[in-house]
Design a protein around this motif. Structure first.
Motif, PDB file in Angstrom:
ATOM      1  N   GLN A 182       0.826  -1.208   0.000  1.00  0.00           N
ATOM      2  CA  GLN A 182       0.000   0.000   0.000  1.00  0.00           C
ATOM      3  C   GLN A 182       0.858   1.255   0.000  1.00  0.00           C
ATOM      4  O   GLN A 182       0.538   2.244  -0.680  1.00  0.00           O
ATOM      5  N   GLU A 185       2.316   1.672  -3.523  1.00  0.00           N
ATOM      6  CA  GLU A 185       1.292   2.195  -4.426  1.00  0.00           C
ATOM      7  C   GLU A 185       1.084   3.686  -4.205  1.00  0.00           C
ATOM      8  O   GLU A 185       0.991   4.467  -5.177  1.00  0.00           O
ATOM      9  N   TYR A 213      -1.632  -8.599  -5.902  1.00  0.00           N
ATOM     10  CA  TYR A 213      -1.874  -7.187  -5.551  1.00  0.00           C
ATOM     11  C   TYR A 213      -1.514  -6.282  -6.728  1.00  0.00           C
ATOM     12  O   TYR A 213      -2.278  -5.374  -7.083  1.00  0.00           O
ATOM     13  N   ILE A 214      -0.365  -6.531  -7.330  1.00  0.00           N
ATOM     14  CA  ILE A 214       0.056  -5.717  -8.477  1.00  0.00           C
ATOM     15  C   ILE A 214      -0.970  -5.798  -9.598  1.00  0.00           C
ATOM     16  O   ILE A 214      -1.334  -4.789 -10.214  1.00  0.00           O
ATOM     17  N   ARG A 217      -4.419  -4.039  -8.673  1.00  0.00           N
ATOM     18  CA  ARG A 217      -4.325  -2.567  -8.652  1.00  0.00           C
ATOM     19  C   ARG A 217      -3.785  -2.012  -9.971  1.00  0.00           C
ATOM     20  O   ARG A 217      -3.707  -0.793 -10.132  1.00  0.00           O
ATOM     21  N   LEU A 219      -0.805  -1.804 -11.141  1.00  0.00           N
ATOM     22  CA  LEU A 219       0.283  -0.880 -10.851  1.00  0.00           C
ATOM     23  C   LEU A 219       1.235  -0.765 -12.047  1.00  0.00           C
ATOM     24  O   LEU A 219       1.546  -1.774 -12.695  1.00  0.00           O
TER      25      LEU A 219
END
Length: 234
Positions: A182, A185, A213-214, A217, A219
């Motif tokens: 987090q 990000e 997670y990547i 989101r 990213l």
């Protein structure tokens, strides 16, 4: 001078570089350098991952990260002058040279001269830094890799330095927890940079969770694993 410095021998030499926690600026240095080791391996991370590389590891660090994998380099070191380091590096074959630490920019003047001489000799030079010491005054043909410290490290970087990175540079977020992800990000979104962005899981953590997670989101970053550790190289 030996190319592979024995850290036990180097440990007998008193270091002039302070170590410890916090966002410290570099102290005054002598005309020589403190070198932990010089060795050749495959680059395990970043823009030149997988390439044979000469690593010049400098001794001394101003941070104390919880997951540090080279704690011996935080202090002591072998006394060498720039010419000796250059000569030792040029005896080895790889085209790429990575100046790392510790925190190499605590010896910025010597590092800048070292890089200039290596570049003049035809080497491609990168510097790995923890993002606590400004680097905008270094030669522009050096590739900087800024390691932004995330919460689990117990330390912090000056994220304002991200704006000084070039398109030929990179930034790395070492992550191991949700808080780290987090934070990474948040920094990525709030501090635009021209550099390539990498998210690097701490060795042995849940790689799939970090990858998920990547992806979730979306990213604008590349996930990387530490290649050298997976194949058992230094």
């Amino acid at each position: 001078m030996p190319l592979n410095c024995d850290t036990k021998t180097a440990g007998e030499i008193s270091s002039s570089i302070p170590s410890g926690s916090g966002n410290h600026q570099p102290a005054a240095q002598s005309s020589g350098m403190k070198i932990a080791e010089i060795f050749t391996s495959l680059q395990g991370e970043g823009l030149t991952s997988g390439y044979p590389t000469i690593f010049i590891r400098l001794a001394g660090c101003n941070l104390s990260c919880s997951y540090c994998d080279t704690p011996a380099s935080r202090q002591d070191g072998m006394d060498m002058n720039v010419s000796e380091v250059v000569a030792g590096a040029l005896l080895q074959k790889p085209h790429y040279v990575c100046i790392t630490g510790g925190e190499p920019l605590l010896q910025k003047n010597e590092v800048a001269e070292l890089a200039r001489q290596l570049i003049k000799a035809g080497k491609m030079v990168s510097i790995e830094t923890n993002g606590t010491v400004p680097f905008d005054d270094l030669p522009s043909d050096i590739s900087i890799c800024m390691d932004v410290k995330c919460p689990s490290s117990g330390e912090f970087s000056n994220i304002n330095l991200l704006s000084d990175l070039k398109s030929t540079d990179s930034v790395k977020f070492v992550v191991g927890t949700d808080d780290d992800l987090q934070y990474a990000e948040k920094v990525i979104m709030s501090h635009p940079t021209k550099a390539e962005i990498f998210i690097s899981p701490i060795y042995g953590t849940d790689y799939q969770r970090i990858a998920s997670y990547i992806l979730s989101r979306n990213l604008p970053a590349r996930m990387q694993l530490q290649l050298h550790k997976f194949i058992g190289l230094p």
